[in-house]
Scaffold this motif. Structure first.
Motif, PDB file in Angstrom:
ATOM      1  N   ASP A   1      64.181  43.223 -16.742  1.00  0.00           N
ATOM      2  CA  ASP A   1      63.962  44.030 -15.541  1.00  0.00           C
ATOM      3  C   ASP A   1      63.006  43.223 -14.669  1.00  0.00           C
ATOM      4  O   ASP A   1      61.854  43.013 -15.029  1.00  0.00           O
ATOM      5  CB  ASP A   1      63.342  45.365 -15.958  1.00  0.00           C
ATOM      6  CG  ASP A   1      63.213  46.345 -14.811  1.00  0.00           C
ATOM      7  OD1 ASP A   1      63.292  45.930 -13.636  1.00  0.00           O
ATOM      8  OD2 ASP A   1      63.014  47.535 -15.096  1.00  0.00           O
ATOM      9  N   VAL A   2      63.511  42.740 -13.526  1.00  0.00           N
ATOM     10  CA  VAL A   2      62.728  41.851 -12.658  1.00  0.00           C
ATOM     11  C   VAL A   2      62.612  42.471 -11.273  1.00  0.00           C
ATOM     12  O   VAL A   2      63.607  42.916 -10.707  1.00  0.00           O
ATOM     13  CB  VAL A   2      63.405  40.460 -12.540  1.00  0.00           C
ATOM     14  CG1 VAL A   2      62.597  39.527 -11.662  1.00  0.00           C
ATOM     15  CG2 VAL A   2      63.652  39.851 -13.910  1.00  0.00           C
ATOM     16  N   SER A   3      61.392  42.480 -10.729  1.00  0.00           N
ATOM     17  CA  SER A   3      61.179  42.957  -9.352  1.00  0.00           C
ATOM     18  C   SER A   3      60.839  41.774  -8.471  1.00  0.00           C
ATOM     19  O   SER A   3      59.986  40.952  -8.820  1.00  0.00           O
ATOM     20  CB  SER A   3      60.033  43.973  -9.306  1.00  0.00           C
ATOM     21  OG  SER A   3      60.396  45.130 -10.027  1.00  0.00           O
TER      22      SER A   3
ATOM     23  N   SER B   1      61.633  45.326  -1.227  1.00  0.00           N
ATOM     24  CA  SER B   1      61.677  44.681  -2.536  1.00  0.00           C
ATOM     25  C   SER B   1      62.876  45.229  -3.294  1.00  0.00           C
ATOM     26  O   SER B   1      63.436  46.263  -2.935  1.00  0.00           O
ATOM     27  CB  SER B   1      60.379  44.918  -3.308  1.00  0.00           C
ATOM     28  OG  SER B   1      60.250  46.269  -3.636  1.00  0.00           O
TER      29      SER B   1
ATOM     30  N   ARG C   1      64.659  45.645  -7.391  1.00  0.00           N
ATOM     31  CA  ARG C   1      64.496  45.633  -8.843  1.00  0.00           C
ATOM     32  C   ARG C   1      65.866  45.279  -9.415  1.00  0.00           C
ATOM     33  O   ARG C   1      66.860  45.957  -9.129  1.00  0.00           O
ATOM     34  CB  ARG C   1      64.041  47.000  -9.309  1.00  0.00           C
ATOM     35  CG  ARG C   1      63.762  47.080 -10.763  1.00  0.00           C
ATOM     36  CD  ARG C   1      63.172  48.438 -11.080  1.00  0.00           C
ATOM     37  NE  ARG C   1      63.223  48.626 -12.520  1.00  0.00           N
ATOM     38  CZ  ARG C   1      63.326  49.795 -13.087  1.00  0.00           C
ATOM     39  NH1 ARG C   1      63.388  50.892 -12.373  1.00  0.00           N
ATOM     40  NH2 ARG C   1      63.363  49.877 -14.395  1.00  0.00           N
TER      41      ARG C   1
ATOM     42  N   LYS D   1      57.171  34.618 -19.158  1.00  0.00           N
ATOM     43  CA  LYS D   1      57.215  35.041 -17.758  1.00  0.00           C
ATOM     44  C   LYS D   1      56.915  33.863 -16.842  1.00  0.00           C
ATOM     45  O   LYS D   1      57.537  33.714 -15.791  1.00  0.00           O
ATOM     46  CB  LYS D   1      56.205  36.165 -17.505  1.00  0.00           C
ATOM     47  CG  LYS D   1      56.602  37.482 -18.107  1.00  0.00           C
ATOM     48  CD  LYS D   1      55.578  38.559 -17.792  1.00  0.00           C
ATOM     49  CE  LYS D   1      55.959  39.862 -18.460  1.00  0.00           C
ATOM     50  NZ  LYS D   1      55.023  40.933 -18.183  1.00  0.00           N
TER      51      LYS D   1
ATOM     52  N   TYR E   1      59.115  32.564 -13.749  1.00  0.00           N
ATOM     53  CA  TYR E   1      58.585  32.404 -12.388  1.00  0.00           C
ATOM     54  C   TYR E   1      58.884  31.004 -11.860  1.00  0.00           C
ATOM     55  O   TYR E   1      59.288  30.836 -10.709  1.00  0.00           O
ATOM     56  CB  TYR E   1      57.073  32.661 -12.353  1.00  0.00           C
ATOM     57  CG  TYR E   1      56.659  34.070 -12.718  1.00  0.00           C
ATOM     58  CD1 TYR E   1      57.500  35.168 -12.531  1.00  0.00           C
ATOM     59  CD2 TYR E   1      55.409  34.323 -13.266  1.00  0.00           C
ATOM     60  CE1 TYR E   1      57.117  36.450 -12.874  1.00  0.00           C
ATOM     61  CE2 TYR E   1      55.004  35.614 -13.614  1.00  0.00           C
ATOM     62  CZ  TYR E   1      55.870  36.668 -13.413  1.00  0.00           C
ATOM     63  OH  TYR E   1      55.483  37.931 -13.746  1.00  0.00           O
TER      64      TYR E   1
ATOM     65  N   SER F   1      57.790  36.704  -8.341  1.00  0.00           N
ATOM     66  CA  SER F   1      58.173  38.001  -8.890  1.00  0.00           C
ATOM     67  C   SER F   1      56.979  38.935  -8.941  1.00  0.00           C
ATOM     68  O   SER F   1      55.857  38.514  -9.201  1.00  0.00           O
ATOM     69  CB  SER F   1      58.739  37.815 -10.297  1.00  0.00           C
ATOM     70  OG  SER F   1      59.030  39.049 -10.874  1.00  0.00           O
ATOM     71  N   GLU F   2      57.227  40.210  -8.681  1.00  0.00           N
ATOM     72  CA  GLU F   2      56.174  41.217  -8.742  1.00  0.00           C
ATOM     73  C   GLU F   2      55.937  41.693 -10.169  1.00  0.00           C
ATOM     74  O   GLU F   2      54.821  41.964 -10.567  1.00  0.00           O
ATOM     75  CB  GLU F   2      56.532  42.400  -7.845  1.00  0.00           C
ATOM     76  CG  GLU F   2      56.621  42.018  -6.383  1.00  0.00           C
ATOM     77  CD  GLU F   2      57.161  43.142  -5.506  1.00  0.00           C
ATOM     78  OE1 GLU F   2      57.678  44.143  -6.046  1.00  0.00           O
ATOM     79  OE2 GLU F   2      57.075  42.997  -4.287  1.00  0.00           O
ATOM     80  N   SER F   3      57.008  41.830 -10.945  1.00  0.00           N
ATOM     81  CA  SER F   3      56.877  42.246 -12.349  1.00  0.00           C
ATOM     82  C   SER F   3      58.136  41.879 -13.115  1.00  0.00           C
ATOM     83  O   SER F   3      59.216  41.768 -12.547  1.00  0.00           O
ATOM     84  CB  SER F   3      56.608  43.742 -12.456  1.00  0.00           C
ATOM     85  OG  SER F   3      57.769  44.463 -12.115  1.00  0.00           O
ATOM     86  N   VAL F   4      57.952  41.698 -14.421  1.00  0.00           N
ATOM     87  CA  VAL F   4      59.062  41.372 -15.313  1.00  0.00           C
ATOM     88  C   VAL F   4      58.832  42.096 -16.625  1.00  0.00           C
ATOM     89  O   VAL F   4      57.719  42.133 -17.141  1.00  0.00           O
ATOM     90  CB  VAL F   4      59.129  39.853 -15.602  1.00  0.00           C
ATOM     91  CG1 VAL F   4      60.211  39.547 -16.621  1.00  0.00           C
ATOM     92  CG2 VAL F   4      59.358  39.062 -14.333  1.00  0.00           C
ATOM     93  N   SER F   5      59.886  42.691 -17.175  1.00  0.00           N
ATOM     94  CA  SER F   5      59.801  43.235 -18.536  1.00  0.00           C
ATOM     95  C   SER F   5      61.068  42.836 -19.279  1.00  0.00           C
ATOM     96  O   SER F   5      62.118  42.634 -18.678  1.00  0.00           O
ATOM     97  CB  SER F   5      59.624  44.751 -18.514  1.00  0.00           C
ATOM     98  OG  SER F   5      60.777  45.371 -18.002  1.00  0.00           O
TER      99      SER F   5
END
Length: 185
Positions: free
Chosen positions: A30-32, A77, A79, A101, A105, A116-120
């Motif tokens: 899951d990448v934002s 943005s 997701r 991560k 990036y 990227s703002e966030s990654v899970s």
């Protein structure tokens, strides 16, 4: 026309027969990203390449599952949800263990994506992972019960053969075994 595989299965892009679907464990990313969905669609192949490179997975095993747009007053943005098809639970665990991560990036930046703002990352189909464990547990229980029944039967037969009186023959197998063991001490 590409086929649609049942859940927890996957086929390589371009497959047109259901026999091409094979069982996999999906690792979900899951990448934002701070960009518009329109900008992303133009670069989605580069995104898939970045994901494959960062996770050490072949490009044809990466699937985009969905893109969700979010707008704020300052910027837009998105997701992105994507899945990596791994052949088994062990390979899925290895993918999660080696995932970095920072490497993702770098791979995204090299391909012209903003930071990227966030990654899970996670394994999504736990049911498949647990089905093997459940089967092993059931087989273990059945075998354990079988061994216990054989042991009790053996003790019962041994006690009946070596009992000195009718009262000893009527004892519970465990009591009979205890009596014989203590008698022989």
């Amino acid at each position: 026309m590409a086929i649609r595989c049942p859940s927890d299965t996957f086929s390589i892009a371009g497959s047109n027969m259901s026999a091409a679907c094979f069982r996999v464990v999906f690792v979900t990313l899951d990448v934002s990203l701070p960009m518009s969905s329109t900008s992303f669609i133009v670069k989605q192949d580069a995104f898939v390449e970045a994901i494959a490179s960062a996770t050490r997975t072949r490009v044809n095993l990466v699937q985009l599952q969905g893109i969700v747009s979010a707008r704020s007053m300052i910027q837009s943005s998105i997701r992105i949800l994507c899945s990596l098809a791994e052949p088994d639970a062990q390979k899925a665990d290895e993918t999660i263990q080696v995932f970095s991560k920072q490497l993702l990036y770098i791979e995204l930046n090299v391909r012209g994506f903003p930071n990227s703002e966030s990654v899970s990352i996670s394994v999504t189909n736990q049911q498949y992972l647990n089905s093997d464990s459940l089967s092993c547990l059931i087989i273990g229980l059945v075998c354990g019960i079988g061994v216990l029944l054989i042991a009790v039967s053996a003790v019962y037969l041994y006690c009946n053969k070596h009992a000195e009186s009718q009262d000893e023959k009527r004892l519970h197998p465990v009591q009979c075994y205890d009596l014989l063991v203590f008698r022989n001490l």
